[in-house]
Scaffold this motif. Structure first.
Motif, PDB file in Angstrom:
ATOM      1  N   VAL A 185      10.227  -8.670   2.664  1.00 53.72           N
ATOM      2  CA  VAL A 185       8.991  -9.019   2.761  1.00 53.72           C
ATOM      3  C   VAL A 185       8.051  -8.276   1.524  1.00 53.72           C
ATOM      4  CG1 VAL A 185       6.671  -8.986   4.112  1.00 53.72           C
ATOM      5  CG2 VAL A 185       8.997  -9.983   4.965  1.00 53.72           C
ATOM      6  N   MET A 186       8.488  -6.968   1.548  1.00 53.05           N
ATOM      7  CA  MET A 186       7.833  -6.105   0.407  1.00 53.05           C
ATOM      8  C   MET A 186       7.953  -6.753  -0.886  1.00 53.05           C
ATOM      9  SD  MET A 186      10.543  -2.875   0.040  1.00 53.05           S
ATOM     10  CE  MET A 186      12.310  -3.322  -0.109  1.00 53.05           C
ATOM     11  N   ALA A 187       8.953  -7.616  -1.273  1.00 56.15           N
ATOM     12  CA  ALA A 187       9.049  -8.152  -2.543  1.00 56.15           C
ATOM     13  C   ALA A 187       8.298  -9.205  -2.779  1.00 56.15           C
ATOM     14  CB  ALA A 187      10.648  -8.335  -2.872  1.00 56.15           C
ATOM     15  N   MET A 188       7.787  -9.809  -1.668  1.00 57.64           N
ATOM     16  CA  MET A 188       6.944 -11.035  -1.462  1.00 57.64           C
ATOM     17  C   MET A 188       5.705 -11.181  -2.221  1.00 57.64           C
ATOM     18  SD  MET A 188       8.577 -12.940   1.935  1.00 57.64           S
ATOM     19  CE  MET A 188       8.049 -14.643   1.402  1.00 57.64           C
ATOM     20  N   GLU A 189       5.034 -10.136  -1.854  1.00 63.02           N
ATOM     21  CA  GLU A 189       3.509  -9.868  -2.185  1.00 63.02           C
ATOM     22  C   GLU A 189       3.441  -8.226  -1.977  1.00 63.02           C
ATOM     23  OE1 GLU A 189       1.428 -11.941  -3.280  1.00 63.02           O
ATOM     24  OE2 GLU A 189       2.764 -13.795  -2.844  1.00 63.02           O
ATOM     25  N   ARG A 190       2.186  -7.819  -2.399  1.00 67.32           N
ATOM     26  CA  ARG A 190       1.659  -6.427  -2.274  1.00 67.32           C
ATOM     27  C   ARG A 190       0.864  -6.288  -1.082  1.00 67.32           C
ATOM     28  NH1 ARG A 190      -0.320  -4.001  -7.927  1.00 67.32           N
ATOM     29  NH2 ARG A 190      -0.209  -2.203  -6.808  1.00 67.32           N
ATOM     30  N   THR A 191       0.050  -7.417  -0.604  1.00 66.74           N
ATOM     31  CA  THR A 191      -0.873  -7.149   0.416  1.00 66.74           C
ATOM     32  C   THR A 191      -0.376  -8.271   1.575  1.00 66.74           C
ATOM     33  OG1 THR A 191      -2.399  -8.780  -0.394  1.00 66.74           O
ATOM     34  CG2 THR A 191      -2.347  -6.492  -0.973  1.00 66.74           C
ATOM     35  N   ALA A 192      -0.895  -8.210   2.693  1.00 65.74           N
ATOM     36  CA  ALA A 192      -0.745  -9.233   3.723  1.00 65.74           C
ATOM     37  C   ALA A 192      -2.217  -9.407   4.549  1.00 65.74           C
ATOM     38  CB  ALA A 192       0.267  -8.638   4.730  1.00 65.74           C
ATOM     39  N   LEU A 193      -2.532 -10.697   5.009  1.00 70.74           N
ATOM     40  CA  LEU A 193      -3.649 -10.872   5.403  1.00 70.74           C
ATOM     41  C   LEU A 193      -3.282 -10.374   7.143  1.00 70.74           C
ATOM     42  CD1 LEU A 193      -6.348 -12.096   5.490  1.00 70.74           C
ATOM     43  CD2 LEU A 193      -5.347 -14.429   5.983  1.00 70.74           C
ATOM     44  N   VAL A 194      -4.351  -9.492   7.586  1.00 73.38           N
ATOM     45  CA  VAL A 194      -4.227  -9.081   8.826  1.00 73.38           C
ATOM     46  C   VAL A 194      -5.438  -8.853   9.358  1.00 73.38           C
ATOM     47  CG1 VAL A 194      -3.318  -7.331  10.574  1.00 73.38           C
ATOM     48  CG2 VAL A 194      -1.989  -7.838   8.720  1.00 73.38           C
ATOM     49  N   ALA A 195      -5.855  -9.705  10.368  1.00 76.42           N
ATOM     50  CA  ALA A 195      -7.579  -9.653  11.102  1.00 76.42           C
ATOM     51  C   ALA A 195      -8.349  -9.627  10.101  1.00 76.42           C
ATOM     52  CB  ALA A 195      -7.235  -8.371  12.011  1.00 76.42           C
ATOM     53  N   GLY A 196      -8.223 -10.550   8.960  1.00 75.04           N
ATOM     54  CA  GLY A 196      -9.517 -10.680   8.190  1.00 75.04           C
ATOM     55  C   GLY A 196      -9.389  -9.557   7.055  1.00 75.04           C
ATOM     56  N   GLU A 197      -8.472  -8.798   7.001  1.00 72.60           N
ATOM     57  CA  GLU A 197      -8.321  -7.797   5.951  1.00 72.60           C
ATOM     58  C   GLU A 197      -7.042  -7.929   5.235  1.00 72.60           C
ATOM     59  OE1 GLU A 197     -10.552  -5.575   5.108  1.00 72.60           O
ATOM     60  OE2 GLU A 197     -11.723  -5.635   6.981  1.00 72.60           O
ATOM     61  N   ARG A 198      -7.159  -7.589   3.655  1.00 74.21           N
ATOM     62  CA  ARG A 198      -5.877  -7.601   2.960  1.00 74.21           C
ATOM     63  C   ARG A 198      -5.467  -6.220   2.853  1.00 74.21           C
ATOM     64  NH1 ARG A 198      -3.439 -12.363   1.882  1.00 74.21           N
ATOM     65  NH2 ARG A 198      -4.818 -13.957   1.611  1.00 74.21           N
ATOM     66  N   LEU A 199      -4.246  -5.989   3.562  1.00 76.37           N
ATOM     67  CA  LEU A 199      -3.590  -4.558   3.986  1.00 76.37           C
ATOM     68  C   LEU A 199      -2.632  -4.507   2.914  1.00 76.37           C
ATOM     69  CD1 LEU A 199      -3.620  -4.184   7.787  1.00 76.37           C
ATOM     70  CD2 LEU A 199      -5.541  -3.640   6.121  1.00 76.37           C
ATOM     71  N   PRO A 200      -2.481  -3.513   2.284  1.00 72.18           N
ATOM     72  CA  PRO A 200      -1.264  -3.165   1.427  1.00 72.18           C
ATOM     73  C   PRO A 200       0.043  -2.976   2.458  1.00 72.18           C
ATOM     74  CG  PRO A 200      -2.658  -1.107   1.572  1.00 72.18           C
ATOM     75  CD  PRO A 200      -3.355  -2.402   2.052  1.00 72.18           C
ATOM     76  N   MET A 201       1.040  -3.682   1.800  1.00 71.65           N
ATOM     77  CA  MET A 201       2.281  -3.581   2.617  1.00 71.65           C
ATOM     78  C   MET A 201       3.322  -2.598   2.011  1.00 71.65           C
ATOM     79  SD  MET A 201       3.711  -7.233   3.263  1.00 71.65           S
ATOM     80  CE  MET A 201       3.795  -7.931   1.747  1.00 71.65           C
ATOM     81  N   MET A 202       3.806  -1.787   2.955  1.00 70.49           N
ATOM     82  CA  MET A 202       4.804  -0.516   2.645  1.00 70.49           C
ATOM     83  C   MET A 202       5.933  -1.068   1.857  1.00 70.49           C
ATOM     84  SD  MET A 202       4.726   1.301   6.155  1.00 70.49           S
ATOM     85  CE  MET A 202       3.271   2.181   6.905  1.00 70.49           C
ATOM     86  N   LEU A 266       1.962 -15.441   4.319  1.00 70.64           N
ATOM     87  CA  LEU A 266       2.870 -15.155   3.379  1.00 70.64           C
ATOM     88  C   LEU A 266       3.884 -16.326   3.209  1.00 70.64           C
ATOM     89  CD1 LEU A 266       4.052 -11.613   4.980  1.00 70.64           C
ATOM     90  CD2 LEU A 266       2.722 -11.822   2.504  1.00 70.64           C
ATOM     91  N   THR A 267       4.079 -17.011   4.034  1.00 74.15           N
ATOM     92  CA  THR A 267       4.969 -18.056   3.703  1.00 74.15           C
ATOM     93  C   THR A 267       4.159 -19.149   2.778  1.00 74.15           C
ATOM     94  OG1 THR A 267       4.145 -19.591   5.842  1.00 74.15           O
ATOM     95  CG2 THR A 267       6.557 -17.885   5.823  1.00 74.15           C
ATOM     96  N   GLU A 268       2.769 -19.376   2.850  1.00 72.13           N
ATOM     97  CA  GLU A 268       1.970 -20.336   2.109  1.00 72.13           C
ATOM     98  C   GLU A 268       2.206 -19.466   0.695  1.00 72.13           C
ATOM     99  OE1 GLU A 268      -0.675 -22.778   0.452  1.00 72.13           O
ATOM    100  OE2 GLU A 268       0.431 -22.793   2.391  1.00 72.13           O
ATOM    101  N   ARG A 269       1.978 -18.225   0.445  1.00 72.58           N
ATOM    102  CA  ARG A 269       2.005 -17.728  -0.944  1.00 72.58           C
ATOM    103  C   ARG A 269       3.527 -17.825  -1.356  1.00 72.58           C
ATOM    104  NH1 ARG A 269      -0.853 -12.015  -1.048  1.00 72.58           N
ATOM    105  NH2 ARG A 269      -0.590 -11.901   1.131  1.00 72.58           N
ATOM    106  N   GLN A 270       4.509 -17.714  -0.577  1.00 75.57           N
ATOM    107  CA  GLN A 270       5.821 -18.351  -1.173  1.00 75.57           C
ATOM    108  C   GLN A 270       5.938 -19.602  -1.398  1.00 75.57           C
ATOM    109  OE1 GLN A 270       9.260 -18.613   1.598  1.00 75.57           O
ATOM    110  NE2 GLN A 270      10.353 -17.420   0.393  1.00 75.57           N
TER     111      GLN A 270
END
Length: 344
Positions: A185-202, A266-270
Motif C-alpha cells: 500500500v505504501m507504494a500505491m500512493e503517498r496519501t490516504a483519504l481518512v475521515a475527510g483528511e488526506r493523511l500521509p502514509m507511512m 486507494l483502489t479507485e486511484r489504482q
C-alpha cells in the motif's frame, strides 16, 4: 529430424512470486494451476512448487516455459537468473521435451535459449499477446496479476507494443507495477483519504492491496496466496487493522466505514492509474485501434480490468472465452502459462 511432440503440452510461467502451469490436449486448454513460489528466498522454493504442480499434471507431455522470475534479487543479474531457471527446469522435466519461449525468436531448445537471455527474460506478456493476436484482429490486452499489470495493443492481427524489455515497457506504461494482491500500500500512493483528511502514509510494509480488496468484499481469497504483511490473519478485521496502521491509527479509532472509504479511495486511484496507462497506450497507436476493439482481460485482477473497459467505452472479453475455455477462471488467471500451452 522427425517431430516427436505429443498431443499434450504443458505451459509454464515462472514468476518471482508464483509458479503457474496450464495444459492443453490437441490444442484445447484443459486446466491451469497457480501455487506460491517465493523465489527470492532460494531455488528450493521452485523445487517445492514444481513438485506440487507436477503431481496435478499429465505425465506424458511436452513442456514449454516462459519466465519473469529471473528478475528476483536471488540472482546477480538477468543472465544468471535465466540460465539458472532454464537449467533447473531442464533437470526437473523429461529429457528432450522442454522448449523455452524467447519472444519474437519463438520456441528454442534449452541450450539455444541460454544464448538469448534478453529475449527469454520477462517475455511472458508477449506469449499472451501473441495468442490474442491470432484470435482477434484488434484488442487491448490488460493482464492484471498479483503484482504487475500489462497493457498491450494488438492491431491487424499483430502485437504492436512499443516496448519489449521491462524498462522500455515501464517507460511507456505498457508495464505497471501495481497488482491485485501483492502491491505494498505504501507504494500505491503517498496519501490516504481518512475521515475527510488526506493523511500521509507511512513508508512501511504494513498492508498490501489484498487488504484493500478484502475489506471491500471484492477479493477471491484463492488468489491471495502469500502471507499478509504482518503474517497475521486474512480476515476483514485484520485487514482493517493493517490499513489503519498505514496512517498511524488503530482500527478502533474510527468506525469501520472510514477504513472502507480509505480502501475504496486507494483502489479507485489504482483503477485510474491503469485506465490512464491504457489511454496512453491507445493514443500511441497509428493508426488507432478500432473503436469497437475489445479489452481482453487476463490475470487475477480481471474484476478491475472490467471496470477499465467500461471507462474506456469498449467491450470486455475474458481471456478464457477468447481462447475457447469458457468458465475456466484459472486459465485466464494464468494467461501466460495457458498461452504457452497453446503456442507449444
Amino acid at each position: 529430424m522427425p517431430d516427436t511432440r505429443g498431443s499434450i503440452v504443458i505451459g509454464w510461467d515462472i514468476g518471482g512470486a508464483h509458479l503457474k502451469a496450464a495444459w492443453a490436449e490437441d490444442g484445447r486448454l484443459r486446466d491451469a494451476v497457480q501455487v506460491p513460489c517465493r523465489l527470492w528466498q532460494g531455488m528450493g522454493e521452485l523445487d517445492a512448487a514444481l513438485t506440487t504442480v507436477l503431481e496435478r499434471l499429465p505425465v506424458n507431455a511436452d513442456h514449454v516455459v516462459t519466465m519473469t522470475g529471473e528478475l528476483v534479487d536471488l540472482f546477480d543479474d538477468r543472465a544468471q537468473g535465466v540460465h539458472t531457471l532454464i537449467d533447473r527446469m531442464a533437470a526437473a522435466l523429461p529429457q528432450g521435451r522442454l522448449r523455452v519461449y524467447a519472444g519474437r525468436r519463438g520456441l528454442l531448445s534449452p541450450q539455444e535459449a541460454r544464448g538469448q537471455v534478453m529475449d527469454v527474460a520477462s517475455a511472458n506478456w508477449m506469449a499472451t499477446a501473441a495468442v490474442v493476436s491470432r484470435l482477434l484482429p484488434a484488442a487491448l490486452l490488460v493482464d492484471m496479476g498479483s503484482t504487475t499489470t500489462d497493457v498491450v495493443p494488438v492491431r491487424d492481427g499483430a502485437v504492436v507494443a512499443r516496448g519489449v524489455t521491462d524498462h522500455e515497457r515501464m517507460a511507456v506504461e505498457e508495464l505497471l507495477y501495481t497488482g491485485l494482491t501483492r502491491t505494498a500500500v505504501m507504494a500505491m500512493e503517498r496519501t490516504a483519504l481518512v475521515a475527510g483528511e488526506r493523511l500521509p502514509m507511512m513508508a512501511e510494509y504494513f498492508a498490501t492491496s489484498a487488504d484493500l480488496y478484502r475489506v471491500l468484499g471484492r477479493l477471491d481469497e484463492a488468489t491471495d496466496q502469500h502471507p499478509a504483511a504482518d503474517n497475521g490473519a486474512k480476515t476483514v478485521a485484520a485487514s482493517l487493522r493493517r490499513l489503519a496502521r498505514m496512517v498511524g491509527h488503530d482500527a478502533d479509532d474510527y468506525d469501520p466505514a472510514v477504513w472502507r472509504a480509505m480502501a475504496a479511495d486507494l483502489t479507485e486511484r489504482q483503477l485510474r492509474r491503469i485506465h490512464d496507462a491504457a489511454c496512453r497506450v491507445l493514443s500511441a497507436g497509428v493508426p488507432p485501434l478500432p473503436v469497437d476493439a475489445p479489452v481482453v482481460g487476463a490475470g487475477v485482477g480481471r474484476v478491475v480490468v472490467k471496470e477499465v473497459a467500461a471507462r474506456l467505452g469498449r467491450p470486455y472479453h475474458d481471456f478464457c472465452d477468447v481462447v475457447g475455455a469458457p468458465g475456466q477462471d484459472w486459465v485466464a488467471s494464468c494467461a501466460p502459462a495457458a498461452a504457452m500451452a497453446l503456442l507449444g
